[in-house]
Design an enzyme around this catalytic site. Structure first.
Site, PDB file in Angstrom:
ATOM      1  N   LYS A   7       4.391   9.113   9.085  1.00 14.49           N
ATOM      2  CA  LYS A   7       4.156   8.293  10.419  1.00 14.49           C
ATOM      3  C   LYS A   7       5.351   9.242  11.277  1.00 14.49           C
ATOM      4  CE  LYS A   7       1.424   4.644   8.003  1.00 14.49           C
ATOM      5  NZ  LYS A   7       0.915   3.962   7.061  1.00 14.49           N
ATOM      6  N   TYR A  66       0.300  -1.320  -0.097  1.00 14.97           N
ATOM      7  CA  TYR A  66       0.081   0.007  -0.073  1.00 14.97           C
ATOM      8  C   TYR A  66       0.671   1.420  -0.314  1.00 14.97           C
ATOM      9  CZ  TYR A  66      -3.265   3.594   1.614  1.00 14.97           C
ATOM     10  OH  TYR A  66      -3.955   4.901   1.989  1.00 14.97           O
ATOM     11  N   ASP A 117       9.641   3.037  -0.219  1.00 10.73           N
ATOM     12  CA  ASP A 117       8.365   3.259   0.135  1.00 10.73           C
ATOM     13  C   ASP A 117       8.629   2.833   1.775  1.00 10.73           C
ATOM     14  OD1 ASP A 117       6.329   4.795   1.686  1.00 10.73           O
ATOM     15  OD2 ASP A 117       4.211   3.717   0.554  1.00 10.73           O
TER      16      ASP A 117
HETATM   17  C1  LIG Z   1       0.748   4.682   5.472  1.00 15.07           C
HETATM   18  C2  LIG Z   1       1.217   4.609   4.448  1.00 15.07           C
HETATM   19  C3  LIG Z   1       0.957   5.254   3.547  1.00 15.07           C
HETATM   20  C4  LIG Z   1       0.199   6.458   3.089  1.00 15.07           C
HETATM   21  O1  LIG Z   1       0.463   7.625   4.500  1.00 15.07           O
HETATM   22  P1  LIG Z   1      -0.462   8.591   4.121  1.00 15.07           P
HETATM   23  O2  LIG Z   1      -0.065   9.338   5.449  1.00 15.07           O
HETATM   24  O3  LIG Z   1      -1.469   7.731   5.003  1.00 15.07           O
HETATM   25  O4  LIG Z   1      -1.599   9.768   3.078  1.00 15.07           O
HETATM   26  C5  LIG Z   1       2.237   5.029   1.710  1.00 15.07           C
HETATM   27  N1  LIG Z   1       2.735   3.792   1.860  1.00 15.07           N
HETATM   28  C6  LIG Z   1       2.739   3.176   3.822  1.00 15.07           C
HETATM   29  C7  LIG Z   1       4.011   1.929   3.448  1.00 15.07           C
HETATM   30  C8  LIG Z   1       2.469   3.642   4.459  1.00 15.07           C
HETATM   31  O5  LIG Z   1       2.015   2.321   5.491  1.00 15.07           O
END
Ligand SMILES: *Cc1c(COP(=O)(O)O)cnc(C)c1O
Length: 465
Positions: free
Chosen positions: A305, A147, A242
């Site tokens: 995060k 995701y 990511d």
């Molecule tokens: C949470 C998350 C996102 C999205 O971040 P948001 O601040 O919710 O837009 C993208 N990539 C990963 C791996 C995530 O865990």
């Protein structure tokens, strides 16, 4: 479903349902896949959430990752309060942004330059535009179950709430966009080789959660990430890690920090982290291997995060020659009214400095192991097949006999059994994600009674299944 009455939460939810789709501002908060209604939280402190009905819950969601120091940490709170004295947003550069950039580039060696934004979604969306602009190619590779936020190109075979609620391929994404996204199984080298062979000179980048945390927690097979690096480099495609979830969670430099320790790029091998060792990685003191690792690093990394200390944030960065393609220097446009917001930067700087001072990763791994061992032992006694992938302060519980190594095997987890387990835990004061396909997070505040109590509750919940 829960047998405990929650009249205040229920009344709030009834009001919310009238005005907010599904009553929630992010689908992952809904309880639809486990049954029942979500509770509302009125406050949070350390490892504990206090619900609107006054119940105290040991929290393994940790606001979906950011709260590595526990909730409402005094140092982060003080940093926000101090910044607030000076104003909430200036629309000009501010000093915090420079300090944040210095911290991120110091901790994550592959990031030479960094741009702040407001969410992980913005970070991945912008990193992909940048990769396309830099390579002048359109196609991208993503991996099933990963995701990367909710932008169009990335909501295809997506994990997290998209998967939990049955829409891994979102409606509203034009087919023409989806055609530019090649989806491959995670941990499958042959699929990578085939995709590059079938699309010569067309692939701008591959984006991956190097340790996948959004279809539950999945680790890469040994050598898989190295192969991904090799094949992207061979074909002139960029590699985007990511690390919105894993950045600063498993290591100060994220998964790439664990990888770097393995080949001895990190100067102090005495510091070789326990999570890296347990992931089956061996430290390597051969100086020649340093050359190898340099080419192991991603070109771009997305963060979010933890680096916001609980305030909205995202960031993407990497090789300076690529980052300099961004406006105002280059032709790739990206912007944000509140990007580099002083309150978010102050909170994030405090969170990162705490990580630097405390280096809590070995401690967090011990807590993670404690939970994993308790769950595995209870399941063994019960004769119930379970997989508990865990690294540091991330873990998942899959009720399946099949080792989980990709999207397909994650789906073999028994979601109905998970829902039962979830509700028994919740009734006994332990809050796990309301989905069979999410990672759980541990904070430094869980050490001591919270982790002991949680292990007891989870073991008990397994005995009751
Ligand atoms: C949470 C998350 C996102 C999205 O971040 P948001 O601040 O919710 O837009 C993208 N990539 C990963 C791996 C995530 O865990």
């Amino acid at each position: 479903m829960s047998s405990l009455p929650s009249p205040v939460s229920d009344a709030l939810f009834t009001r919310a349902l009238r005005l907010i789709p599904g009553g929630v501002n992010s689908p992952v908060r809904a309880f639809r896949s486990v049954g029942g209604a979500p509770f509302f939280t009125k406050s949070a402190q350390g490892a504990t959430l206090t619900t609107a009905d006054g119940r105290e819950l040991i929290d393994f969601v940790c606001t979906w990752g950011p709260a590595i120091h526990g909730h409402n940490h005094p140092r982060i709170k003080a940093a926000i309060a101090a910044a607030l004295e000076h104003g909430t947003s200036f629309g000009t550069p501010n000093p915090y942004e420079v300090e944040m950039a210095e911290l991120i580039t110091r901790f994550v060696p592959s990031i030479q330059k960094v741009r702040m934004c407001n969410s992980g979604t913005e970070a991945t969306m912008s990193a992909i535009r940048l990769a396309r602009g830099f390579t002048r190619r359109d196609k991208i590779i993503k991996f099933a179950g990963c995701y990367h936020g909710h932008s169009d190109s990335l909501l295809i075979k997506a994990g997290s709430g998209a998967l939990t609620h049955g829409h891994p391929d979102s409606a509203g994404v034009p087919a023409a966009f989806a055609r530019e996204t090649i989806v491959l199984p995670y941990n499958d080298r042959a699929a990578l080789t085939a995709a590059f062979a079938a699309n010569p000179g067309e692939i701008a980048c591959a984006i991956i959660e190097p340790y996948c945390g959004n279809v539950g927690f999945i680790m890469p097979d040994p050598g898989y990430l190295q192969y991904l690096r090799e094949i992207t480099a061979q074909h002139g495609a960029l590699l985007i890690y990511d690390e919105v979830m894993t950045g600063f969670r498993l290591h100060k430099a994220g998964v790439q920090g664990l990888q770097a320790e393995v080949v001895g790029q990190v100067a102090d091998l005495a510091d070789f982290s326990e999570p890296a060792q347990r992931a089956g990685l061996q430290p390597n003191s051969d100086p020649k291997s340093k050359i190898l690792i340099t080419s192991d690093l991603p070109d771009l990394t997305c963060l979010g995060k933890i680096i916001g200390g609980g305030l909205p944030v995202g960031a993407f960065g990497g090789r300076a020659d690529i980052m300099d393609m961004l406006a105002p220097l280059g032709p790739v446009y990206q912007a944000g009214t509140l990007s580099g917001n002083p309150l978010a930067m102050a909170a994030g700087i405090a969170a990162l400095r705490l990580l630097d001072e405390e280096n809590p990763y070995a401690r967090l791994d011990a807590l993670g192991r404690c939970v994993r061992d308790a769950v595995i032992a209870a399941a063994k006694t019960k004769g119930l097949p379970v997989q508990v992938p865990q690294c540091g302060s991330m873990f998942s519980i899959f009720f399946t006999p099949t080792p989980v190594r990709d999207y397909a095997t994650a789906l073999t987890g028994d979601a109905k059994l998970y829902a039962k387990f979830f509700h028994t835990c919740l009734d006994n004061g332990v809050y796990l994600a309301p989905s069979a396909y999410e990672a759980a997070f541990i904070s430094t505040a869980h050490a001591g009674t919270a982790i002991d109590r949680a292990c007891e509750v989870m073991s008990g919940a397994i005995r009751e299944l």
